[in-house]
Design a protein around this motif. Structure first.
Motif, short mmCIF file in Angstrom:
data_model
loop_
_atom_site.label_atom_id
_atom_site.label_comp_id
_atom_site.label_asym_id
_atom_site.label_seq_id
_atom_site.Cartn_x
_atom_site.Cartn_y
_atom_site.Cartn_z
N PRO A 59 47.05 16.93 75.30
CA PRO A 59 46.07 17.94 75.74
C PRO A 59 46.00 18.10 77.24
N TYR A 60 46.34 17.05 78.00
CA TYR A 60 46.30 17.16 79.46
C TYR A 60 47.34 18.16 79.95
N THR A 61 48.47 18.29 79.22
CA THR A 61 49.46 19.29 79.59
C THR A 61 48.91 20.70 79.40
N GLU A 62 48.18 20.89 78.32
CA GLU A 62 47.56 22.19 78.06
C GLU A 62 46.52 22.52 79.13
N ASP A 63 45.77 21.49 79.57
CA ASP A 63 44.74 21.73 80.60
C ASP A 63 45.36 22.16 81.92
N ILE A 64 46.42 21.45 82.34
CA ILE A 64 47.03 21.80 83.63
C ILE A 64 47.74 23.14 83.55
N LEU A 65 48.31 23.48 82.37
CA LEU A 65 48.94 24.79 82.21
C LEU A 65 47.90 25.90 82.27
N ALA A 66 46.76 25.68 81.62
CA ALA A 66 45.70 26.68 81.67
C ALA A 66 45.17 26.85 83.09
N GLY A 67 45.00 25.72 83.80
CA GLY A 67 44.52 25.82 85.18
C GLY A 67 45.51 26.54 86.08
N LEU A 68 46.82 26.31 85.86
CA LEU A 68 47.83 26.99 86.66
C LEU A 68 47.80 28.49 86.42
N LEU A 69 47.70 28.87 85.17
CA LEU A 69 47.69 30.30 84.85
C LEU A 69 46.45 30.98 85.41
N GLU A 70 45.31 30.30 85.37
CA GLU A 70 44.08 30.89 85.91
C GLU A 70 44.17 31.07 87.42
N ARG A 71 44.80 30.10 88.11
CA ARG A 71 44.97 30.25 89.57
C ARG A 71 45.90 31.40 89.90
N LEU A 72 46.78 31.74 88.96
CA LEU A 72 47.70 32.86 89.18
C LEU A 72 47.11 34.18 88.69
N GLY A 73 45.84 34.16 88.24
CA GLY A 73 45.17 35.38 87.83
C GLY A 73 45.29 35.71 86.36
N VAL A 74 45.77 34.78 85.54
CA VAL A 74 45.90 35.01 84.11
C VAL A 74 44.74 34.32 83.41
N ASN A 75 43.90 35.07 82.74
CA ASN A 75 42.74 34.51 82.06
C ASN A 75 43.14 34.12 80.63
#
Length: 367
Positions: A59-75
């Protein structure tokens, strides 16, 4: 003499010649303050060919992937990410001494999830921190994995370690470590192997080369150089001259034993007092031969297994005592032990016993 014993003798002679040869101070010691710093970071590798983390199990991989996408403007919101092309990794690097902003350094990556391979992946922008918590470098780039893997429906072949890799010059230094070499008044030389004899030689060769009493031995592992005794000088130039001076280092007699490989390495200063060694073989053999016993015909009974055991205790004839004379050198020690006809692993036990008897005059290092 067995092949391994010949290798031991040859290796020991090479070690002896290496110890006797002059060695530069830069190869024996470190200068106080002139050191690197370890960096570590937590990042994400993308672009894997279906060999990344299982996001359900990591799950930590999913969290960091979600955080990366949000910083790039992907909700991403509450959407479930099920990509198998990403992997969470720990990124490590060493910040060399006097590294300046903009210079590049190598980094290593290692998977921390259940990724199968990092081959073909790309590390996304990852900050690297030191022990003080500050960011000193930023890493990004294509990963060169250290292995290969192939997988089919019912079999998988792995060569090397494909879950770890490196990125040559993959990080850029963003913050410098404050250390002004030009303003220091003295510096300490720290020997990697502390020894009073070697430290004294370092002090003497520095004072002789600079023609001033600028070096002082503080202890077995430290020699201090005072630049004030030289007047107005550039410390960098003085250290460049000092590190290329040669000394003949001394060290304690040592025997290194590696139980896993059966390797024995001894220096030329190893001495053994007069001692007698006997090596015999005691063999205990137990064999099991169970026998199935059938009941008589037409008898009401069951087949039973009756144990049949045989035990044999045999003490093979001993080779006798082999005497090693006092103050024996390395070659004489090897020849004396080889006279027993023992195997390398038996020789390890013999050396341990000789050391326990107080007849081995060397440090015994067992790895």
């Amino acid at each position: 003499m067995s092949v391994l014993l010949r290798l031991i003798v040859i290796w020991s002679m090479l070690c002896a010649s290496a110890v006797a040869a002059p060695v530069r101070i830069k190869d024996l010691a470190e200068f106080d303050g002139v050191r690197g710093n370890d960096l570590v970071g937590y990042g994400l590798i993308v672009g894997l060919d279906g060999t990344g983390d299982s996001l359900r199990n990591a799950p930590y991989t999913e969290d960091i992937l979600a955080g990366l996408l949000e910083r790039l403007g992907v909700n991403v919101g509450d959407k479930e990410l099920r990509s198998k092309n990403v992997a969470a990794v720990v990124v490590t690097a060493e910040l060399p001494p006097f590294a300046r902003s903009g210079s590049r350094i190598d980094v290593n990556v290692a998977a921390i999830g259940d990724a199968k391979s990092l081959l073909g992946g790309t590390l996304v922008l990852t900050p690297l921190k030191a022990a003080d918590g500050n960011v000193y470098a930023v890493a990004q780039g294509s990963v060169i994995a250290g292995g290969a893997s192939a997988q089919g429906e019912a079999a998988r072949v792995v060569e090397g370690v494909p879950t770890a890799g490196a990125i040559p010059v993959g990080a850029r230094v963003e913050r410098e470590v404050a250390f002004e070499l030009a303003t220091i008044q003295n510096i300490r030389i720290a020997l990697r192997t502390p020894d009073f004899t070697t430290a004294g030689q370092v002090e003497a060769v520095i004072n002789r080369a600079l023609r001033r009493e600028v070096a002082t031995t503080l202890d077995s592992g430290t020699v201090q150089v005072d630049f004030r005794a030289l007047g107005r000088v550039n410390p960098a130039h003085v250290l460049g001259q000092i590190e290329n001076l040669e000394v003949r280092p001394d060290n304690r007699a040592r025997v290194v034993i590696d139980h896993k490989s059966g390797t024995i390495v001894m220096g030329d200063r190893v001495r053994i007092s007069r001692v007698a060694v006997s090596q015999g073989n005691l063999t205990l053999r137990v064999q099991e031969a169970p026998e199935a016993v059938q009941p008589n015909p037409f008898a009401a009974g069951e087949t039973v297994v009756v144990p049949r055991s045989s035990a044999e205790l045999r003490d093979e004839p001993g080779i006798g005592f082999a005497e090693v004379s006092g103050d024996s050198s390395l070659t004489e020690v090897i020849a004396g032990l080889n006279a027993l006809g023992v195997r390398p692993r038996d020789m390890i036990d013999i050396l341990k016993s000789i050391h326990a008897a107080g007849a081995l005059h060397a440090d015994l290092v067992i790895e």
